[in-house]
Write a protein that holds these residues in place. Structure first.
Motif, PDB file in Angstrom:
ATOM      1  N   THR A  49       0.820  -1.366  -0.045  1.00 26.74           N
ATOM      2  CA  THR A  49      -0.028   0.015   0.221  1.00 26.74           C
ATOM      3  C   THR A  49       0.839   1.308  -0.001  1.00 26.74           C
ATOM      4  O   THR A  49       0.492   1.992  -0.811  1.00 26.74           O
ATOM      5  CB  THR A  49      -0.837  -0.094   1.214  1.00 26.74           C
ATOM      6  OG1 THR A  49      -1.819  -1.192   1.195  1.00 26.74           O
ATOM      7  CG2 THR A  49      -1.826   1.386   1.264  1.00 26.74           C
ATOM      8  N   LYS A  53       0.832   4.029  -2.958  1.00 31.35           N
ATOM      9  CA  LYS A  53       0.489   5.704  -2.794  1.00 31.35           C
ATOM     10  C   LYS A  53       1.667   6.469  -3.300  1.00 31.35           C
ATOM     11  O   LYS A  53       1.543   7.566  -3.775  1.00 31.35           O
ATOM     12  CB  LYS A  53       0.296   5.854  -1.057  1.00 31.35           C
ATOM     13  CG  LYS A  53       0.156   7.469  -0.692  1.00 31.35           C
ATOM     14  CD  LYS A  53      -0.042   7.419   0.762  1.00 31.35           C
ATOM     15  CE  LYS A  53      -0.332   8.878   1.005  1.00 31.35           C
ATOM     16  NZ  LYS A  53      -0.729   9.010   2.371  1.00 31.35           N
ATOM     17  N   TYR A 210     -11.510   8.543 -17.202  1.00 35.26           N
ATOM     18  CA  TYR A 210     -12.515   8.608 -16.137  1.00 35.26           C
ATOM     19  C   TYR A 210     -12.657  10.091 -15.695  1.00 35.26           C
ATOM     20  O   TYR A 210     -12.026  11.007 -16.213  1.00 35.26           O
ATOM     21  CB  TYR A 210     -11.945   8.042 -14.773  1.00 35.26           C
ATOM     22  CG  TYR A 210     -11.841   6.405 -15.094  1.00 35.26           C
ATOM     23  CD1 TYR A 210     -12.934   5.534 -14.576  1.00 35.26           C
ATOM     24  CD2 TYR A 210     -10.770   5.842 -15.532  1.00 35.26           C
ATOM     25  CE1 TYR A 210     -12.884   4.060 -14.978  1.00 35.26           C
ATOM     26  CE2 TYR A 210     -10.729   4.268 -15.822  1.00 35.26           C
ATOM     27  CZ  TYR A 210     -11.612   3.631 -15.553  1.00 35.26           C
ATOM     28  OH  TYR A 210     -11.798   2.268 -16.003  1.00 35.26           O
ATOM     29  N   GLN A 213     -14.419  12.495  -9.264  1.00 33.88           N
ATOM     30  CA  GLN A 213     -15.522  11.806  -8.509  1.00 33.88           C
ATOM     31  C   GLN A 213     -16.460  12.700  -7.757  1.00 33.88           C
ATOM     32  O   GLN A 213     -17.894  12.625  -7.917  1.00 33.88           O
ATOM     33  CB  GLN A 213     -15.153  10.840  -7.336  1.00 33.88           C
ATOM     34  CG  GLN A 213     -15.969   9.878  -6.966  1.00 33.88           C
ATOM     35  CD  GLN A 213     -16.533   8.920  -7.875  1.00 33.88           C
ATOM     36  OE1 GLN A 213     -15.800   8.263  -8.559  1.00 33.88           O
ATOM     37  NE2 GLN A 213     -17.927   8.882  -8.176  1.00 33.88           N
ATOM     38  N   THR A 235     -17.292   3.698  -7.956  1.00 29.98           N
ATOM     39  CA  THR A 235     -16.529   4.974  -8.052  1.00 29.98           C
ATOM     40  C   THR A 235     -15.161   4.450  -8.678  1.00 29.98           C
ATOM     41  O   THR A 235     -14.824   3.397  -8.865  1.00 29.98           O
ATOM     42  CB  THR A 235     -16.263   5.376  -6.445  1.00 29.98           C
ATOM     43  OG1 THR A 235     -15.504   4.566  -5.791  1.00 29.98           O
ATOM     44  CG2 THR A 235     -17.587   5.498  -5.733  1.00 29.98           C
ATOM     45  N   ASN A 236     -14.383   5.529  -8.856  1.00 28.82           N
ATOM     46  CA  ASN A 236     -13.012   5.466  -9.533  1.00 28.82           C
ATOM     47  C   ASN A 236     -12.190   4.527  -8.265  1.00 28.82           C
ATOM     48  O   ASN A 236     -11.327   3.916  -8.775  1.00 28.82           O
ATOM     49  CB  ASN A 236     -12.300   6.877  -9.703  1.00 28.82           C
ATOM     50  CG  ASN A 236     -12.930   7.636 -10.627  1.00 28.82           C
ATOM     51  OD1 ASN A 236     -13.770   7.159 -11.507  1.00 28.82           O
ATOM     52  ND2 ASN A 236     -12.849   8.851 -10.548  1.00 28.82           N
ATOM     53  N   GLU A 237     -12.249   4.878  -6.975  1.00 28.08           N
ATOM     54  CA  GLU A 237     -11.347   4.189  -6.102  1.00 28.08           C
ATOM     55  C   GLU A 237     -11.900   2.485  -6.036  1.00 28.08           C
ATOM     56  O   GLU A 237     -10.941   1.749  -5.613  1.00 28.08           O
ATOM     57  CB  GLU A 237     -11.791   4.595  -4.619  1.00 28.08           C
ATOM     58  CG  GLU A 237     -11.378   6.196  -4.301  1.00 28.08           C
ATOM     59  CD  GLU A 237      -9.896   6.342  -4.754  1.00 28.08           C
ATOM     60  OE1 GLU A 237      -9.070   5.303  -4.363  1.00 28.08           O
ATOM     61  OE2 GLU A 237      -9.329   7.104  -5.374  1.00 28.08           O
ATOM     62  N   ASN A 238     -13.099   2.028  -6.163  1.00 28.00           N
ATOM     63  CA  ASN A 238     -13.439   0.721  -6.300  1.00 28.00           C
ATOM     64  C   ASN A 238     -13.736   0.085  -7.664  1.00 28.00           C
ATOM     65  O   ASN A 238     -14.018  -1.087  -7.654  1.00 28.00           O
ATOM     66  CB  ASN A 238     -14.755   0.402  -5.299  1.00 28.00           C
ATOM     67  CG  ASN A 238     -15.935   1.055  -5.836  1.00 28.00           C
ATOM     68  OD1 ASN A 238     -16.066   1.316  -7.131  1.00 28.00           O
ATOM     69  ND2 ASN A 238     -16.905   1.386  -5.054  1.00 28.00           N
ATOM     70  N   ASP A 239     -13.486   0.735  -8.766  1.00 24.74           N
ATOM     71  CA  ASP A 239     -13.673   0.190  -9.931  1.00 24.74           C
ATOM     72  C   ASP A 239     -12.695  -1.134 -10.333  1.00 24.74           C
ATOM     73  O   ASP A 239     -11.463  -0.795 -10.100  1.00 24.74           O
ATOM     74  CB  ASP A 239     -13.452   1.111 -11.015  1.00 24.74           C
ATOM     75  CG  ASP A 239     -13.715   0.761 -12.311  1.00 24.74           C
ATOM     76  OD1 ASP A 239     -15.054   0.664 -12.727  1.00 24.74           O
ATOM     77  OD2 ASP A 239     -12.914   0.444 -13.244  1.00 24.74           O
ATOM     78  N   ARG A 242     -10.102  -0.484 -13.281  1.00 18.89           N
ATOM     79  CA  ARG A 242      -8.941   0.286 -12.806  1.00 18.89           C
ATOM     80  C   ARG A 242      -7.969  -0.458 -11.978  1.00 18.89           C
ATOM     81  O   ARG A 242      -6.794  -0.493 -12.034  1.00 18.89           O
ATOM     82  CB  ARG A 242      -9.259   1.625 -12.171  1.00 18.89           C
ATOM     83  CG  ARG A 242     -10.134   2.561 -12.833  1.00 18.89           C
ATOM     84  CD  ARG A 242     -10.393   3.792 -12.150  1.00 18.89           C
ATOM     85  NE  ARG A 242      -9.511   4.630 -12.235  1.00 18.89           N
ATOM     86  CZ  ARG A 242      -8.744   5.281 -11.249  1.00 18.89           C
ATOM     87  NH1 ARG A 242      -9.340   5.079  -9.801  1.00 18.89           N
ATOM     88  NH2 ARG A 242      -7.690   6.128 -11.249  1.00 18.89           N
ATOM     89  N   ARG A 243      -8.370  -1.137 -10.849  1.00 17.51           N
ATOM     90  CA  ARG A 243      -7.609  -2.150 -10.067  1.00 17.51           C
ATOM     91  C   ARG A 243      -6.805  -2.931 -10.996  1.00 17.51           C
ATOM     92  O   ARG A 243      -5.552  -3.276 -10.907  1.00 17.51           O
ATOM     93  CB  ARG A 243      -8.448  -2.900  -9.099  1.00 17.51           C
ATOM     94  CG  ARG A 243      -9.140  -1.931  -7.933  1.00 17.51           C
ATOM     95  CD  ARG A 243      -9.323  -2.601  -6.572  1.00 17.51           C
ATOM     96  NE  ARG A 243     -10.212  -3.805  -7.108  1.00 17.51           N
ATOM     97  CZ  ARG A 243     -11.321  -3.711  -7.053  1.00 17.51           C
ATOM     98  NH1 ARG A 243     -12.254  -2.674  -6.945  1.00 17.51           N
ATOM     99  NH2 ARG A 243     -12.286  -4.642  -7.482  1.00 17.51           N
ATOM    100  N   SER A 250      -4.101   9.585 -10.419  1.00 19.19           N
ATOM    101  CA  SER A 250      -5.444  10.051 -11.027  1.00 19.19           C
ATOM    102  C   SER A 250      -4.803  10.376 -12.556  1.00 19.19           C
ATOM    103  O   SER A 250      -5.648  11.250 -13.245  1.00 19.19           O
ATOM    104  CB  SER A 250      -5.779  11.552 -10.549  1.00 19.19           C
ATOM    105  OG  SER A 250      -4.677  12.385 -10.517  1.00 19.19           O
TER     106      SER A 250
END
Length: 275
Positions: A49, A53, A210, A213, A235-239, A242-243, A250
């Motif tokens: 993680t 980041k 994208y 949000q 959302t963009n975070e949980n798509d 994208r993952r 971004s």
């Protein structure tokens, strides 16, 4: 770590009534003057993680520096691609929604972000209700039925409508512009626009774009064409796409500004790498 991603262009031809429709080979023969080598640079996701980041922050920083651009992250074409090119800049066909001018710039990421002239940019996306032209039989509130998809995850279209689909060739500045609307959402995806850039008759980039949000949350809760379905939980975070694509930060999110007339203007630079 980078590895080469080469996409082979299949030859398929389709008809759509009342539109100027041409095959990809004809589009490329008319507009492409330079043959580029295969696109490279599919980014790999970080495993930790903290590393993810840091990589995201570095990616965002580099993408905003002059004469620095990343190779676009390759993604799947999705189940609703139709293999054809409708050459036009206005793709709305009276679809309701927030007006959007989408400006994309295609550059050579390995040559100081030099513009690529003559690349053919094809885009497609759903309408405000989450529906794709050619696939109105699909319920945007349900998961797509991928049991009927082919080996590439593509579902055969049934309708003849072609709203919110179109293609343009890049100019001397590497730019194309489309008049469209902000897409809606469908299960289980974040709001996005598909883009496929044909660099030659045998090489292309497939990616997805994208939106910020917070902007989507406002549109989905206040604008008439969207608010009946409410704010999406996707959302963009949980798509998932994208993952799976290993997208960092971004870098795949459009830069969007509002105009006085209520329309939006969105831009992105898409980097293509060649040796």
């Amino acid at each position: 770590m980078q590895h080469t991603s080469t996409e082979h262009i299949a030859e398929e031809h389709e008809e759509a009534p009342n539109e100027f429709v041409i095959s990809r080979r004809i589009v490329l023969a008319g507009f492409l003057g330079t043959i580029l080598t295969p696109v490279s640079g599919l980014l790999s996701p970080a495993f930790a993680t903290s590393t993810l980041k840091q990589s995201a922050e570095i990616g965002d920083f580099l993408s905003n520096l002059p004469d620095v651009c990343r190779v676009a992250t390759a993604t799947v074409e999705g189940p609703y691609y139709i293999d054809k090119a409708i050459v036009r800049s206005d793709i709305r066909e009276e679809q309701r929604g927030v007006p959007l001018e989408l400006e994309l710039r295609v550059v050579n990421a390995n040559a100081g972000c030099r513009p690529i002239e003559g690349a053919v940019v094809s885009i497609w996306h759903c309408n405000a209700g989450g529906e794709y032209s050619g696939y109105l039989f699909n319920d945007p509130n349900e998961l797509p039925d991928l049991t009927v998809a082919n080996e590439f995850g593509h579902v055969k279209h049934e309708g003849t409508e072609r709203f919110l689909r179109g293609a343009q060739a890049t100019d001397a500045d590497g730019k194309v512009s489309f008049r469209t609307i902000v897409p809606g959402w469908y299960t289980p995806r974040a709001v996005h626009i598909h883009a496929r850039i044909f660099l030659s008759e045998t090489t292309m980039i497939t990616t997805q774009l994208y939106f910020p949000q917070s902007l989507l949350n406002t549109i989905q809760s206040t604008e008439e064409a969207y608010k009946a379905r409410g704010v999406s939980i996707y959302t963009n975070e949980n798509d998932m796409v994208r993952r799976q694509s290993g997208i960092l930060g971004s870098t795949d999110v459009l830069k969007v500004t509002a105009r006085d007339d209520g329309s939006l203007h969105a831009t992105m630079t898409i980097g293509a790498g060649h040796e």
